[in-house]
Design an enzyme around this catalytic site. Sequence first.
Site, mmCIF file in Angstrom:
data_model
loop_
_atom_site.group_PDB
_atom_site.id
_atom_site.type_symbol
_atom_site.label_atom_id
_atom_site.label_comp_id
_atom_site.label_asym_id
_atom_site.label_seq_id
_atom_site.Cartn_x
_atom_site.Cartn_y
_atom_site.Cartn_z
ATOM 1 N N TYR A 386 4.026 6.455 4.042
ATOM 2 C CA TYR A 386 2.708 6.271 4.651
ATOM 3 C C TYR A 386 2.566 7.178 5.869
ATOM 4 O O TYR A 386 1.554 7.859 6.051
ATOM 5 C CB TYR A 386 2.579 4.792 5.018
ATOM 6 C CG TYR A 386 1.357 4.355 5.767
ATOM 7 C CD1 TYR A 386 0.168 4.084 5.092
ATOM 8 C CD2 TYR A 386 1.391 4.150 7.147
ATOM 9 C CE1 TYR A 386 -0.954 3.629 5.777
ATOM 10 C CE2 TYR A 386 0.279 3.694 7.844
ATOM 11 C CZ TYR A 386 -0.893 3.441 7.155
ATOM 12 O OH TYR A 386 -1.997 3.002 7.838
ATOM 13 N N CYS A 387 3.611 7.213 6.711
ATOM 14 C CA CYS A 387 3.573 8.063 7.903
ATOM 15 C C CYS A 387 3.628 9.543 7.523
ATOM 16 O O CYS A 387 2.933 10.371 8.117
ATOM 17 C CB CYS A 387 4.723 7.713 8.833
ATOM 18 S SG CYS A 387 4.585 6.066 9.592
ATOM 19 N N GLU A 388 4.455 9.873 6.538
ATOM 20 C CA GLU A 388 4.534 11.265 6.091
ATOM 21 C C GLU A 388 3.171 11.766 5.631
ATOM 22 O O GLU A 388 2.753 12.893 5.972
ATOM 23 C CB GLU A 388 5.539 11.394 4.950
ATOM 24 C CG GLU A 388 5.671 12.805 4.406
ATOM 25 C CD GLU A 388 6.531 12.886 3.153
ATOM 26 O OE1 GLU A 388 6.315 13.812 2.344
ATOM 27 O OE2 GLU A 388 7.432 12.035 2.989
#
Length: 407
Positions: A386-388
């Site tokens: 999700y952060c990537e």
Amino acid sequence: MSDTIQAARWPGLARTPRTPLKARIAKSIVKGAVRGLPVRLTFPDGTVWGAGGPDSPEMAVRRPQAFFARLGADTKIGFGEAYMAGDWTTGDGTDLADLLTPFAARLTTLVPPSLQKLRGLVDVRLPHHERNSIEGSRSNIERHYDLSNELFAEFLDPSMTYSSAWFEEGDDLQAAQERKIDGILDQAGVTEGTRMLEIGSGWGALAIRAARRGAKVTTITISQEQAALARERFAEAGVDVDLQLVDYREVGGEYDAIVSVEMIEAVGEEYWPVYFATIDRLLAPGGAVSIQAITMADHRYRTTRNSYGWIQKYIFPGGLIPSEEAIDRTLAEHTRLAVTDRRPLGRHYARTLREWREAFDAHWPAVNAQGFDETFRRMWDFYLAYCEAGFGVGYLDVVQLQMRRPG
């Protein structure tokens, strides 16, 4: 993949919420949202949604009723919870971050404007018990950083650095992390004899590198687990570092350089004024500050600053990502400091996160042996992917900010 959820460990996740009307609304919103996305949502009955072709990322909805029920119960949290519960997964050959990237690229337009106006009625406010008071900060930090030093060792590089790296051609992750640390130390002017304060010790990599420059290093943390391992690493490295188990608000003294890497996200908007005022109070005349901060665009920060999301519930309680403008405003209103240099590294964070996720997946048997279950595995995979995706499309950025007193 086992979908058995330990109810005692994951309260509220094992039971699917009963929200038939909200589930129908969620289903309608999702169907409309993916109509123009280059993805495929596939269902057990053979139905396919989305604009993606046969080679596009596939989101396999295994339990549609549960999936839409979770989304209906809490739109911002339910999507991630449904992945944790196994209600949806990736199709064969689909990487999770690649699937989430088209969603991240259109995150602000997935919900129709008419419904976005109602977000104030459905957004869950930040829980009061997660406020970043001195006591609350310790509790919030423990819930993430005190999970297990062994857990983090399985997917971080040998320096045990848990923040964005700075890659140049030919770098492996450790070399890129060392370059990032050097960038911070250079911005703050850390050299032989510098009295340096680090706010947020991590596992000691930056303090070791600063001490090897000849600096007189003080580093502070409120994580018991991190402090214990950092002290061991200082001894192994043969460096003299003063590690204090205190909150930043409790620090005294005067320092020529103050550094802090991805700490402000855990401070909380309510405490930004005291955080920066403390830095201003501790900084010696002529000194410099360098912080590495995850940021988002100011209009997105203003829209999301008071809402409670999946990341805050499961990964970083009490966390809030600022905008650079919010930092500038806080400095102007509460300190004598101003930003004098900015170094954006957002694209480097996407690569950092992918390398962490690949290492986490490769080392999962060792993590599992530590007592972490399959639900945790899905949670951690979703968090990293999700952060990537967010950094990959520029929804999020990370920047090294130098601060000084003008004149």
